[in-house]
Design an enzyme around this catalytic site. Structure first.
Site, short mmCIF file in Angstrom:
data_model
loop_
_atom_site.label_atom_id
_atom_site.label_comp_id
_atom_site.label_asym_id
_atom_site.label_seq_id
_atom_site.Cartn_x
_atom_site.Cartn_y
_atom_site.Cartn_z
N TYR A 97 75.16 8.17 39.34
CA TYR A 97 73.97 7.98 40.43
C TYR A 97 73.41 6.70 40.41
CZ TYR A 97 70.32 8.71 36.91
OH TYR A 97 69.57 8.76 35.78
N CYS A 98 72.67 6.26 41.36
CA CYS A 98 71.55 5.13 41.32
C CYS A 98 70.54 5.55 42.21
CB CYS A 98 72.42 3.99 42.00
SG CYS A 98 72.86 4.38 43.93
N SER A 99 69.90 4.83 42.95
CA SER A 99 68.68 5.03 43.90
C SER A 99 69.01 5.90 45.02
CB SER A 99 67.97 3.69 44.31
OG SER A 99 67.34 3.05 43.30
#
Length: 167
Positions: A97-99
């Site tokens: 995941y990231c933002s």
């Protein structure tokens, strides 16, 4: 008629500078990384609760973003190649995941190129996770704040959840 056109032009200009929407983010990810699999926030939260079956959770954001907040138990590794050097077993269940899910989609695609068979991208990533009130942590313990990345991406998460006002 002129007022409506003017308003539409101004709002499109303003929206283009300062905001995006989830539909455009999803379309961009689906177009650029068509083969990757996703996991929803609800599904991942349930998997985390079942500790033995929980996947390895990898936050691919920069270290300053990770320091603001991250999912419980997440490790911070930015690239597919770096992940591969740390997790050589290609059947390991992995969630990245990231933002918002774009950077992590790129990493998921790279892991699949490297032969990993059980990689999923967290749909809408940490922003949706925070919006739904799911647990976040940092070095100080629990938090509700997220790193907004920038003004455009930050528009996808409630400003009350921003750790700071993005430029």
């Amino acid at each position: 008629m002129i007022k409506i056109l003017f308003f539409a032009s101004v709002s499109s200009f303003f929206f283009g500078l300062f905001g995006v929407d989830w539909e455009s983010v999803d379309q961009k990810i689906d177009r650029e990384f068509p083969g990757i699999s996703f996991v929803s926030t609800a599904e991942l939260n349930q998997q985390i609760q079942t500790k033995p079956a929980a996947p390895v959770i990898i936050d691919v954001r920069e270290s300053d973003e990770f320091a603001v907040s991250h999912l419980p138990g997440a490790i911070n590794v930015q690239t597919g190649d770096a992940i591969a050097s740390q997790l050589p077993e290609k059947e390991t269940p992995i969630v990245v995941y990231c933002s918002v899910g774009y950077r992590s989609a790129e990493v998921a695609a790279r892991l699949e190129e490297l032969g990993y068979t059980n990689v999923r991208n967290l749909r809408h990533s940490i922003f949706e996770w925070a919006e739904k009130g799911m647990p976040l942590q940092n070095q100080g313990g629990t938090t509700r704040k997220v790193h907004p990345f920038n003004r455009a991406w930050g528009s996808l998460v409630d400003s009350e959840l921003h750790a700071y006002d993005p430029e």
